[in-house]
Write an enzyme that holds these catalytic residues in place. Sequence first.
Site, mmCIF file in Angstrom:
data_model
loop_
_atom_site.group_PDB
_atom_site.id
_atom_site.type_symbol
_atom_site.label_atom_id
_atom_site.label_comp_id
_atom_site.label_asym_id
_atom_site.label_seq_id
_atom_site.Cartn_x
_atom_site.Cartn_y
_atom_site.Cartn_z
ATOM 1 N N LYS A 42 0.806 -1.200 0.000
ATOM 2 C CA LYS A 42 0.000 0.000 0.000
ATOM 3 C C LYS A 42 0.853 1.270 0.000
ATOM 4 C CE LYS A 42 -3.562 -2.167 2.851
ATOM 5 N NZ LYS A 42 -4.209 -2.145 4.187
ATOM 6 N N GLY A 43 2.010 1.206 0.665
ATOM 7 C CA GLY A 43 2.776 2.424 0.919
ATOM 8 C C GLY A 43 3.131 3.216 -0.329
ATOM 9 N N ASP A 99 7.487 3.435 -1.444
ATOM 10 C CA ASP A 99 7.804 4.465 -0.457
ATOM 11 C C ASP A 99 9.215 4.298 0.088
ATOM 12 O OD1 ASP A 99 7.077 2.138 0.840
ATOM 13 O OD2 ASP A 99 5.574 3.059 2.141
ATOM 14 N N ASP A 102 14.303 -0.847 1.690
ATOM 15 C CA ASP A 102 14.771 -1.196 3.029
ATOM 16 C C ASP A 102 15.712 -2.400 2.912
ATOM 17 O OD1 ASP A 102 14.827 -1.998 5.756
ATOM 18 O OD2 ASP A 102 12.887 -1.097 6.115
ATOM 19 N N LYS A 130 17.086 3.376 2.660
ATOM 20 C CA LYS A 130 17.731 3.043 3.931
ATOM 21 C C LYS A 130 18.860 2.048 3.667
ATOM 22 C CE LYS A 130 14.979 2.225 7.464
ATOM 23 N NZ LYS A 130 14.090 1.417 8.329
ATOM 24 N N ASP A 158 3.560 2.756 7.523
ATOM 25 C CA ASP A 158 2.558 2.647 8.590
ATOM 26 C C ASP A 158 3.136 2.062 9.863
ATOM 27 O OD1 ASP A 158 2.745 -0.020 7.266
ATOM 28 O OD2 ASP A 158 1.223 -0.543 8.749
ATOM 29 N N ARG A 164 0.014 6.345 7.818
ATOM 30 C CA ARG A 164 0.552 6.425 6.448
ATOM 31 C C ARG A 164 0.325 7.814 5.875
ATOM 32 N NH1 ARG A 164 1.324 1.157 4.274
ATOM 33 N NH2 ARG A 164 -0.075 -0.402 5.139
HETATM 34 C C1 PRP Z 1 7.035 -1.911 3.008
HETATM 35 C C2 PRP Z 1 7.305 -0.761 2.057
HETATM 36 C C3 PRP Z 1 8.003 -1.431 0.888
HETATM 37 C C4 PRP Z 1 8.733 -2.576 1.546
HETATM 38 C C5 PRP Z 1 10.186 -2.223 1.652
HETATM 39 O O1 PRP Z 1 5.870 -2.548 2.609
HETATM 40 O O2 PRP Z 1 6.112 -0.128 1.661
HETATM 41 O O3 PRP Z 1 7.071 -1.965 -0.053
HETATM 42 O O4 PRP Z 1 8.155 -2.763 2.845
HETATM 43 O O5 PRP Z 1 10.870 -3.184 2.396
HETATM 44 P P1 PRP Z 1 11.986 -4.155 1.835
HETATM 45 O O6 PRP Z 1 12.961 -3.331 1.055
HETATM 46 O O7 PRP Z 1 12.557 -4.712 3.108
HETATM 47 O O8 PRP Z 1 11.332 -5.224 0.999
HETATM 48 P P2 PRP Z 1 5.056 -3.600 3.517
HETATM 49 O O9 PRP Z 1 5.499 -4.982 3.195
HETATM 50 O O10 PRP Z 1 5.130 -3.171 4.952
HETATM 51 O O11 PRP Z 1 3.576 -3.413 2.957
HETATM 52 P P3 PRP Z 1 2.659 -2.076 2.983
HETATM 53 O O12 PRP Z 1 3.253 -1.097 2.004
HETATM 54 O O13 PRP Z 1 1.319 -2.555 2.555
HETATM 55 O O14 PRP Z 1 2.703 -1.541 4.401
#
Ligand code: PRP
Length: 190
Positions: A42-43, A99, A102, A130, A158, A164
């Site tokens: 979603k982010g 977004d 990571d 990051k 979130d 968010r």
């Molecule tokens: C978060 C963020 C990225 C992902 C990045 O999504 O929105 O899509 O993690 O992390 P990574 O580089 O470690 O893969 P999440 O899985 O929390 O889903 P969301 O966006 O629905 O909250």
Amino acid sequence: MKAHFERIIHTEAAVRAAVRRLARRLSRDYAGKTPVVVGILKGGAYFLVPLTQAMAVPLEIEFVRASSYGNKQTSSGRVRRDRDPGFPVKGRHVLLVDDILDTGRTLSVFHRAFERLGAASVRSAVLFDKPAARQVPYEADYPGLPVPDVWLTGCGLDSDGLYRNCPFVGVLKDADVVKPAAEDQGQPRA
Ligand code: PRP
């Protein structure tokens, strides 16, 4: 909502400026092409909308869904994602938009998947990068703002589904942070 945060990492003005900067670069790089900009839900939705509004090229938008954090602060290490994007990819210039970059798992999984589906090109843009959290080798073509390796909320990120919609990114006060389950030990997302 600022009262819920103990520290702001990037203000709303800094985020807006970063979005404009990225959009200018993307407009130059995609001039003469009609990219399909793919937001990762979603982010990624919170970044895709202002980014594409500021891009001066005709483009399409699509969304795919992925999740690896659930309501935890640590990555499960597995990216649950849509297998079929549900739109034509072959021969398209795909720009993945998320977004945050990571551990790198989400974007590397989608990057490979879109290449396998025959995209003419696959690139990625992220609002936050990051680097200290990376667990798989992946760098975005269009990184926005660097962030430290702490749990971040806002601008699409979130905490247990909330915040968010904050237009800035920062660290929530301890009381507002969802504690990870005891068995969930791993690399913090933010
Ligand atoms: C978060 C963020 C990225 C992902 C990045 O999504 O929105 O899509 O993690 O992390 P990574 O580089 O470690 O893969 P999440 O899985 O929390 O889903 P969301 O966006 O629905 O909250």
